[in-house]
Design a protein around this motif. Structure first.
Motif, PDB file in Angstrom:
ATOM      1  N   VAL A  36       6.616   8.784  -2.124  1.00 49.38           N
ATOM      2  CA  VAL A  36       6.483   7.962  -0.927  1.00 49.38           C
ATOM      3  C   VAL A  36       7.878   7.670  -0.358  1.00 49.38           C
ATOM      4  O   VAL A  36       8.768   7.242  -1.085  1.00 49.38           O
ATOM      5  CB  VAL A  36       5.762   6.630  -1.231  1.00 49.38           C
ATOM      6  CG1 VAL A  36       5.705   5.764   0.021  1.00 49.38           C
ATOM      7  CG2 VAL A  36       4.366   6.894  -1.764  1.00 49.38           C
ATOM      8  N   THR A  37       8.046   7.923   0.918  1.00 52.86           N
ATOM      9  CA  THR A  37       9.314   7.618   1.580  1.00 52.86           C
ATOM     10  C   THR A  37       9.281   6.181   2.091  1.00 52.86           C
ATOM     11  O   THR A  37       8.448   5.846   2.945  1.00 52.86           O
ATOM     12  CB  THR A  37       9.564   8.569   2.770  1.00 52.86           C
ATOM     13  OG1 THR A  37       9.540   9.918   2.300  1.00 52.86           O
ATOM     14  CG2 THR A  37      10.903   8.269   3.422  1.00 52.86           C
ATOM     15  N   GLN A  50       9.792   2.800   4.130  1.00 51.18           N
ATOM     16  CA  GLN A  50      10.102   2.466   5.523  1.00 51.18           C
ATOM     17  C   GLN A  50      11.543   1.942   5.582  1.00 51.18           C
ATOM     18  O   GLN A  50      11.935   1.117   4.765  1.00 51.18           O
ATOM     19  CB  GLN A  50       9.138   1.394   6.025  1.00 51.18           C
ATOM     20  CG  GLN A  50       9.375   0.936   7.439  1.00 51.18           C
ATOM     21  CD  GLN A  50       8.977   1.971   8.476  1.00 51.18           C
ATOM     22  OE1 GLN A  50       8.075   2.767   8.227  1.00 51.18           O
ATOM     23  NE2 GLN A  50       9.625   1.959   9.608  1.00 51.18           N
ATOM     24  N   ARG A  94       4.513   2.116   1.995  1.00 49.24           N
ATOM     25  CA  ARG A  94       5.832   2.474   2.544  1.00 49.24           C
ATOM     26  C   ARG A  94       6.602   1.225   2.948  1.00 49.24           C
ATOM     27  O   ARG A  94       7.803   1.101   2.695  1.00 49.24           O
ATOM     28  CB  ARG A  94       5.683   3.398   3.750  1.00 49.24           C
ATOM     29  CG  ARG A  94       5.239   4.823   3.435  1.00 49.24           C
ATOM     30  CD  ARG A  94       5.218   5.696   4.693  1.00 49.24           C
ATOM     31  NE  ARG A  94       6.530   5.742   5.288  1.00 49.24           N
ATOM     32  CZ  ARG A  94       6.782   5.489   6.580  1.00 49.24           C
ATOM     33  NH1 ARG A  94       5.812   5.151   7.391  1.00 49.24           N
ATOM     34  NH2 ARG A  94       8.010   5.561   7.044  1.00 49.24           N
TER      35      ARG A  94
END
Length: 227
Positions: free
Chosen positions: A46-47, A49, A128
């Motif tokens: 997961v990238t 935010q 995120r």
């Protein structure tokens, strides 16, 4: 139903104690504690935010008794800004999820700069935001209930600011995991001032303790009881 059940499952120790005290015919071994948890797969690849300033995030619903703490938080932040004890350009507060009408009215009335309500997001998008935030805000409902959100907060490995009294399940879990602070109205201002001037927002999560709340491990407990 309780008399004839072979096993009872509850989500925390407090509920088990209440059951055993209320229904004295129950045997301790028949009541199993299987808490809510988190799915490790939700956090893989997961990238986070990206935010350009210190970010406090609340993910979830604000309604009922939570509105009191919601209002307390916003009024405290507003007072800190008005007194120029903190600089509004250095931080932001984001609410994701459902806000009851009364909560939205409080937000609209105060009109605090850099406080945003983004509405309901998909679960993966919310993860995120959690991973990108610096502080995760917890406004619990009933003191003896632990929602799945707090376990996802722990899995995000971020500082948890729990606005509540020190008598609930959330307080005990956060203390056990050394994952943040529980604050009431008396000390909220001081703790927020520290946080908003970039102090005390790092935590070191004990991964062996955290893993016991993985839904894979919780399912193993349930499966062993069924066997």
């Amino acid at each position: 139903v309780l008399r004839h059940a072979d096993m009872l499952s509850v989500v925390n120790k407090n509920m088990k104690e209440k059951l055993l005290q209320t229904f004295t015919f129950l045997d301790d071994y028949k009541v199993t504690v299987i808490p809510n948890g988190y799915d490790p797969n939700d956090f893989k690849n997961v990238t986070p935010q990206r935010f350009d300033k210190l970010t406090i995030l609340h993910a979830g619903s604000v309604y009922g008794r939570r509105i009191k703490y919601f209002k307390l938080l916003l009024e405290t932040v507003n007072n800190l800004i008005q007194s120029e004890e903190v600089s509004i350009k250095d931080f932001q507060i984001i609410f994701i999820g459902y806000l009851a009408r009364e909560a939205r009215q409080i937000l609209s009335k105060l009109r605090i700069p850099n406080v945003y309500y983004l509405g309901v997001k998909r679960h993966d998008e919310t993860i995120r935001f959690m991973l990108g935030a610096d502080v995760l805000l917890l406004i619990p409902g009933a003191s003896d209930v632990l929602t799945s959100k707090i376990f996802e907060y722990l899995a995000a490995e971020k500082f948890i600011l729990n606005i509540s009294d020190k008598d609930g399940e959330a307080f005990r879990l956060i203390e056990e995991m050394k994952a943040g602070k529980t604050v009431n109205a008396t000390v909220l201002c001081d703790v927020l001032r520290e946080i908003l001037t970039f102090k005390n927002v790092k935590v070191k999560v004990n991964h062996s303790k955290l893993s016991k709340f993985s839904r894979f491990n919780l399912t193993k407990i349930l499966a062993s009881k069924l066997e």
